[in-house]
Design an enzyme around this catalytic site. Sequence first.
Site, PDB file in Angstrom:
ATOM      1  N   CYS A   4     -27.311  11.092 -58.429  1.00 46.77           N
ATOM      2  CA  CYS A   4     -26.653  12.870 -57.986  1.00 46.77           C
ATOM      3  C   CYS A   4     -26.167  13.240 -57.129  1.00 46.77           C
ATOM      4  CB  CYS A   4     -28.056  12.984 -57.300  1.00 46.77           C
ATOM      5  SG  CYS A   4     -28.565  14.163 -56.215  1.00 46.77           S
ATOM      6  N   CYS A   7     -27.036  14.572 -53.734  1.00 46.92           N
ATOM      7  CA  CYS A   7     -27.120  13.197 -53.058  1.00 46.92           C
ATOM      8  C   CYS A   7     -25.656  12.579 -52.497  1.00 46.92           C
ATOM      9  CB  CYS A   7     -27.527  12.219 -53.900  1.00 46.92           C
ATOM     10  SG  CYS A   7     -29.651  12.121 -53.383  1.00 46.92           S
ATOM     11  N   HIS A  99     -32.460  22.962 -53.752  1.00 45.43           N
ATOM     12  CA  HIS A  99     -31.597  23.488 -52.949  1.00 45.43           C
ATOM     13  C   HIS A  99     -31.927  25.028 -53.024  1.00 45.43           C
ATOM     14  CE1 HIS A  99     -30.241  23.189 -57.237  1.00 45.43           C
ATOM     15  NE2 HIS A  99     -29.658  23.767 -57.313  1.00 45.43           N
TER      16      HIS A  99
HETATM   17  P1  AMP Z   1     -28.261  25.472 -60.121  1.00 47.81           P
HETATM   18  O1  AMP Z   1     -28.391  26.018 -61.366  1.00 47.81           O
HETATM   19  O2  AMP Z   1     -29.800  26.134 -59.102  1.00 47.81           O
HETATM   20  O3  AMP Z   1     -29.369  23.848 -60.240  1.00 47.81           O
HETATM   21  O4  AMP Z   1     -28.125  25.622 -59.168  1.00 47.81           O
HETATM   22  C1  AMP Z   1     -26.368  24.507 -58.618  1.00 47.81           C
HETATM   23  C2  AMP Z   1     -25.815  24.969 -58.081  1.00 47.81           C
HETATM   24  O5  AMP Z   1     -25.324  23.968 -57.436  1.00 47.81           O
HETATM   25  C3  AMP Z   1     -24.484  25.910 -59.209  1.00 47.81           C
HETATM   26  O6  AMP Z   1     -24.457  27.087 -58.383  1.00 47.81           O
HETATM   27  C4  AMP Z   1     -23.304  24.950 -59.245  1.00 47.81           C
HETATM   28  O7  AMP Z   1     -22.440  26.474 -58.648  1.00 47.81           O
HETATM   29  C5  AMP Z   1     -23.541  24.221 -57.445  1.00 47.81           C
HETATM   30  N1  AMP Z   1     -22.503  23.082 -57.090  1.00 47.81           N
HETATM   31  C6  AMP Z   1     -22.353  22.510 -58.426  1.00 47.81           C
HETATM   32  N2  AMP Z   1     -21.851  21.223 -58.235  1.00 47.81           N
HETATM   33  C7  AMP Z   1     -21.222  21.593 -57.443  1.00 47.81           C
HETATM   34  C8  AMP Z   1     -20.230  21.427 -56.232  1.00 47.81           C
HETATM   35  N3  AMP Z   1     -20.342  19.605 -56.225  1.00 47.81           N
HETATM   36  N4  AMP Z   1     -20.287  21.822 -54.466  1.00 47.81           N
HETATM   37  C9  AMP Z   1     -20.786  22.903 -54.550  1.00 47.81           C
HETATM   38  N5  AMP Z   1     -22.018  23.353 -55.249  1.00 47.81           N
HETATM   39  C10 AMP Z   1     -21.865  22.852 -56.403  1.00 47.81           C
HETATM   40 ZN    ZN Z   2     -30.621  14.137 -55.066  1.00 47.40          ZN
END
Ligand code: AMP
Ligand code: ZN
Length: 113
Positions: A4, A7, A99
């Site tokens: 994950c 995580c 999140h």
């Molecule tokens: P969701 O689509 O609601 O699941 O949101 C996931 C969010 O995580 C998206 O807005 C991505 O841009 C963000 N995201 C994914 N990987 C990372 C990362 N390594 N660092 C910062 N943001 C991330």
């Molecule tokens: Zn997790």
Amino acid sequence: MSDCIFCKIANGEIPTNKVYEDDTVIAFHDMDPQAPTHILVIPKAHIASASEINASNSAVVAHIFEVLAKIAKENGFENDFRVVNNCGARAGQTVHHLHFHLMSGREFTWPAG
Ligand code: AMP
Ligand code: ZN
């Protein structure tokens, strides 16, 4: 959860642009911002989605909302933000670790698309 990504962010394996951290939560800038300010606040413990919130883990969700308010106040947008949670693929969830998106700095439409 070993595979994950959030995580891995929570345990420091993957570096992020951190905004806030304490024993149970971490906040960092979204890597693909959808607003001038776009921060994610997550529990450090793995919870797959909002549908997994229950009596045994909901205290961290209350704490996340305190942290959202604190970040908003500290950055001067306490009366001008949107909090979003996407639960499930059809709602737009792409990372399966709970999140909350904290977004500010632009107008938001309602209902959200
Ligand atoms: P969701 O689509 O609601 O699941 O949101 C996931 C969010 O995580 C998206 O807005 C991505 O841009 C963000 N995201 C994914 N990987 C990372 C990362 N390594 N660092 C910062 N943001 C991330
Ligand atoms: Zn997790």
